[in-house]
Design a protein around this motif. Structure first.
Motif, PDB file in Angstrom:
ATOM      1  N   ASP A 210      17.460  10.157   8.082  1.00 23.46           N
ATOM      2  CA  ASP A 210      16.785  11.085   7.164  1.00 23.46           C
ATOM      3  C   ASP A 210      17.328  12.497   7.352  1.00 23.46           C
ATOM      4  O   ASP A 210      17.536  13.224   6.374  1.00 23.46           O
TER       5      ASP A 210
ATOM      6  N   ASN B 122      19.281  14.777   4.560  1.00 22.89           N
ATOM      7  CA  ASN B 122      18.884  16.149   4.232  1.00 22.89           C
ATOM      8  C   ASN B 122      20.038  17.124   4.381  1.00 22.89           C
ATOM      9  O   ASN B 122      20.199  18.024   3.556  1.00 22.89           O
TER      10      ASN B 122
ATOM     11  N   GLY C 273      21.352  18.494   0.850  1.00 24.83           N
ATOM     12  CA  GLY C 273      20.478  19.671   0.871  1.00 24.83           C
ATOM     13  C   GLY C 273      20.497  20.508  -0.395  1.00 24.83           C
ATOM     14  O   GLY C 273      19.520  21.179  -0.705  1.00 24.83           O
TER      15      GLY C 273
ATOM     16  N   LYS D  37      14.656  16.568  -5.158  1.00 21.00           N
ATOM     17  CA  LYS D  37      14.243  15.170  -5.035  1.00 21.00           C
ATOM     18  C   LYS D  37      14.650  14.355  -6.257  1.00 21.00           C
ATOM     19  O   LYS D  37      15.178  13.252  -6.123  1.00 21.00           O
TER      20      LYS D  37
ATOM     21  N   ARG E 208      18.340  13.663  -6.152  1.00 20.49           N
ATOM     22  CA  ARG E 208      18.652  12.666  -5.126  1.00 20.49           C
ATOM     23  C   ARG E 208      18.310  11.264  -5.621  1.00 20.49           C
ATOM     24  O   ARG E 208      19.080  10.326  -5.434  1.00 20.49           O
TER      25      ARG E 208
END
Length: 158
Positions: free
Chosen positions: A121, A125, A129, A133, A136
């Protein structure tokens, strides 16, 4: 996050418009980040794949794990040996077929899976980055479609 072989403005624009080139560059960077992070906790991507498969599908033969995880059988043996040594998995005789063993996730293995998941995780990130969301989720869905399409194409006998 580190740059892939120099600043992005130094590559030809044509390359930066080619999805296959971008995927390759991103995959190279991702592999390096994941391998480094996993090595810091004494894990490998094979460990994560095996533990994840056992968590989702339950006790499974080594051969089935190799197929599900796309891991060569000899590499699977080494991964299972590592995980057995750490008490993360156990080999048990299959009651339905005594000629084969089933690999089972242990409670210790469940904890190890959570530890590795937390590490990954963090890598996600770092790597993603700059994406929100929704971006992603869209990226992951798009990559799954590409992989699923290629899997369908390669298994189509026509």
């Amino acid at each position: 996050m580190e740059n892939v072989e120099g600043a992005s403005g130094q590559q030809p624009a044509r390359l930066r418009q080619t999805p296959s080139w971008l995927i390759t560059q991103t995959a190279t960077l991702t592999h390096r980040l994941v391998s480094t992070a996993l090595a810091e906790v004494g894990a490998t991507r094979y460990h994560y794949a095996v533990l994840s498969a056992l968590d989702e599908f339950g006790p499974t033969s080594q051969a089935e794990l190799a197929r599900r995880c796309h891991i060569d059988r000899s590499d699977m043996v080494a991964a299972i040996n590592d995980l057995t040594a750490g008490h993360f998995v156990e080999r048990r005789q299959d009651p339905a077929d005594r000629r084969q063993n089933l690999v089972t996730l242990t409670d210790t293995g469940q904890g190890r899976l959570e530890q590795i998941s937390d590490v990954l995780d963090g890598v996600q990130n770092d790597l993603l980055g700059s994406l929100g969301k929704n971006e992603r989720d869209t990226l992951a869905a798009t990559l799954r479609r590409v992989l699923d399409h290629q899997a369908t194409e390669s298994s189509d006998p026509s």
